[in-house]
Write a protein that holds these residues in place. Sequence first.
Motif, PDB file in Angstrom:
ATOM      1  N   SER A 304      -1.315 -54.538   9.002  1.00  0.00           N
ATOM      2  CA  SER A 304      -1.480 -55.347   7.712  1.00  0.00           C
ATOM      3  C   SER A 304      -3.177 -55.360   7.489  1.00  0.00           C
ATOM      4  N   ALA A 305      -3.732 -55.592   8.426  1.00  0.00           N
ATOM      5  CA  ALA A 305      -5.371 -55.391   8.114  1.00  0.00           C
ATOM      6  C   ALA A 305      -5.795 -53.977   7.425  1.00  0.00           C
ATOM      7  N   GLU A 306      -5.236 -52.939   8.160  1.00  0.00           N
ATOM      8  CA  GLU A 306      -5.591 -51.641   7.559  1.00  0.00           C
ATOM      9  C   GLU A 306      -5.125 -51.599   6.226  1.00  0.00           C
ATOM     10  N   ARG A 307      -3.891 -52.075   6.005  1.00  0.00           N
ATOM     11  CA  ARG A 307      -3.242 -52.004   4.671  1.00  0.00           C
ATOM     12  C   ARG A 307      -4.076 -52.708   3.533  1.00  0.00           C
ATOM     13  N   LYS A 308      -4.568 -53.877   4.022  1.00  0.00           N
ATOM     14  CA  LYS A 308      -5.287 -54.645   3.062  1.00  0.00           C
ATOM     15  C   LYS A 308      -6.794 -54.062   2.904  1.00  0.00           C
ATOM     16  N   GLN A 309      -7.228 -53.223   3.683  1.00  0.00           N
ATOM     17  CA  GLN A 309      -8.547 -52.833   3.727  1.00  0.00           C
ATOM     18  C   GLN A 309      -8.263 -51.444   2.777  1.00  0.00           C
ATOM     19  N   ALA A 310      -7.359 -50.806   2.948  1.00  0.00           N
ATOM     20  CA  ALA A 310      -7.113 -49.768   1.886  1.00  0.00           C
ATOM     21  C   ALA A 310      -6.754 -50.194   0.298  1.00  0.00           C
ATOM     22  N   GLU A 311      -6.046 -51.277   0.227  1.00  0.00           N
ATOM     23  CA  GLU A 311      -5.965 -51.878  -0.979  1.00  0.00           C
ATOM     24  C   GLU A 311      -7.257 -52.154  -1.500  1.00  0.00           C
ATOM     25  N   ALA A 312      -8.004 -52.893  -0.741  1.00  0.00           N
ATOM     26  CA  ALA A 312      -9.466 -53.290  -1.134  1.00  0.00           C
ATOM     27  C   ALA A 312     -10.260 -52.167  -1.585  1.00  0.00           C
ATOM     28  N   THR A 313     -10.366 -51.156  -0.927  1.00  0.00           N
ATOM     29  CA  THR A 313     -10.889 -49.767  -0.951  1.00  0.00           C
ATOM     30  C   THR A 313     -10.401 -49.374  -2.524  1.00  0.00           C
ATOM     31  N   LEU A 314      -9.131 -49.445  -2.636  1.00  0.00           N
ATOM     32  CA  LEU A 314      -8.753 -48.611  -3.898  1.00  0.00           C
ATOM     33  C   LEU A 314      -9.109 -49.409  -5.023  1.00  0.00           C
ATOM     34  N   LYS A 315      -9.118 -50.991  -4.948  1.00  0.00           N
ATOM     35  CA  LYS A 315      -9.703 -51.736  -5.990  1.00  0.00           C
ATOM     36  C   LYS A 315     -11.142 -51.635  -6.406  1.00  0.00           C
ATOM     37  N   PHE A 316     -11.849 -51.282  -5.274  1.00  0.00           N
ATOM     38  CA  PHE A 316     -13.391 -51.037  -5.373  1.00  0.00           C
ATOM     39  C   PHE A 316     -13.543 -49.652  -6.063  1.00  0.00           C
ATOM     40  N   ARG A 317     -12.872 -48.884  -5.862  1.00  0.00           N
ATOM     41  CA  ARG A 317     -13.255 -47.293  -6.366  1.00  0.00           C
ATOM     42  C   ARG A 317     -12.562 -47.269  -7.755  1.00  0.00           C
ATOM     43  N   ARG A 318     -11.478 -48.056  -8.258  1.00  0.00           N
ATOM     44  CA  ARG A 318     -10.997 -48.280  -9.719  1.00  0.00           C
ATOM     45  C   ARG A 318     -12.244 -48.810 -10.415  1.00  0.00           C
ATOM     46  N   ALA A 319     -12.836 -49.807  -9.915  1.00  0.00           N
ATOM     47  CA  ALA A 319     -13.753 -50.724 -10.527  1.00  0.00           C
ATOM     48  C   ALA A 319     -15.082 -49.726 -10.666  1.00  0.00           C
ATOM     49  N   MET A 320     -15.386 -49.130  -9.547  1.00  0.00           N
ATOM     50  CA  MET A 320     -16.534 -48.116  -9.986  1.00  0.00           C
ATOM     51  C   MET A 320     -16.297 -47.105 -10.746  1.00  0.00           C
TER      52      MET A 320
END
Length: 463
Positions: A304-320
């Motif tokens: 779950s922690a790894e999945r949340k980290q992947a989701e946060a990374t995806l959100k960050f990359r989209r914003a960037m």
Amino acid sequence: MPVAFTVQQPAADKLAATLDLPARRMSRLPVSVTLKGDSVIFFAAKASCRYACVRAASGQELRGTWAQPGLRVPLVLRRVVVQPSGTAAAVVAATTYHIEAVKLTSPAGNVELAGTLSIPDGPGPFPAAVLLSDMGPQDRDARQGTCRLFADIASNLARQGIAVLRLDDRGVGQSGGDNRLATTADLVRDAQAALSFLRVRPSIDPARTGFIGHGEGGNVALLAAAQPLPPSFVVGLAAAGVSGLELLAAQAEPATAADTARAGAARRQALADVAAKAKELRASGSNSAQIDTYVAQQTLKLRSAERKQAEATLKFRRAMFEIVRQTANREQAQAIVTNMLRQRYPAQEAALTRSRVEDLTTPWARYYLTFDPQAALAKVQCPVLLLNGTDDAEVNAATNLTALEKGLKANKRVMVRRLPGVQHWFQTPAAELLPNADGSVDPVVSAAMLDAVRDWVLQQSLQ
């Protein structure tokens, strides 16, 4: 393990051979044939194997020694005459080929492009394909370590009667220009120039000339097919079906070797902590069911922690990427992105941050972030073959092939295939390769992909 050499004599003084290793799912590997008196030596570089033999008096057997790293055994092969099967692959017999160094000029900035043309021996005219590379600077062989994707495709097709042109990208090798300044639209014009170059050659059949594109090259091929004077066919190897922004956002964040090592160490430590706690529970008298429940719960928490980290990374990359896409002023975009990266990765070296910001704001990147492959697909009317590996971490097969099929639904001549266990660079799964003496394996281009492309292109040539 079954071993089969297919030998043909296209000319009085020439032999052409290929090797099949069905147990390893390796087929039609190019083989050199050397005659030394009564001996024959077959050598397949891609399988790192050698067969030195002599022909029996009957002429129906070869007897000799098979050698590969860590193995040397006697081997007897019996002659079998293969009857033509009537399939497309059997229509054009294996042949030898020669190569030519070529140069052409793209109208997009009058940039000179250099490359290699592989032409089957014989009178022709031959069907032909232009190879189009993936994003980033690639040489004409599309080298990744010791693997040469485009060189292997060219060799395989040329041996089966299909001419192949492969070029150094702009600013790479002997080609002029700058890859960072070229947009996808410029690459389409480069591809069209290469196609026109082939179509006027006497040895090439202009009505059977198309594109084979890898990654972004597959999208470049589809864009060119939607315009006047389209190619005769398109093969897309891991082409994108989603927007450029979504494709790039879904890819993993660039990481240094140190970052990867730290992440791996942290995960191993977390698993070790779970194992240690399970050992304590066992020592304190907990039963197996309780211990299994604890381990399962902790494993779920880690995932779950790894999945949340992947989701946060995806959100960050989209914003960037949205900042880069929407900010017209390049310097302003660079300042904002630099600040975003420093906040998210405070320990990242300044030089690496500057390099990433430069790469994210090149003309190519800014254009690609606005790219939508769906816009032109309805105009593509030529035959299309789409291939994607199920282990492709850069261009997800399920997502992108589904999107491409939807966009091409009006075209009734589209074939789609998913190749099990194959990654983005279309290499054979390591488990299916012959190991070296130390247990390692050398990367080999997928025979399944090579066979699929060759057979399909030959089928188009017959229609």
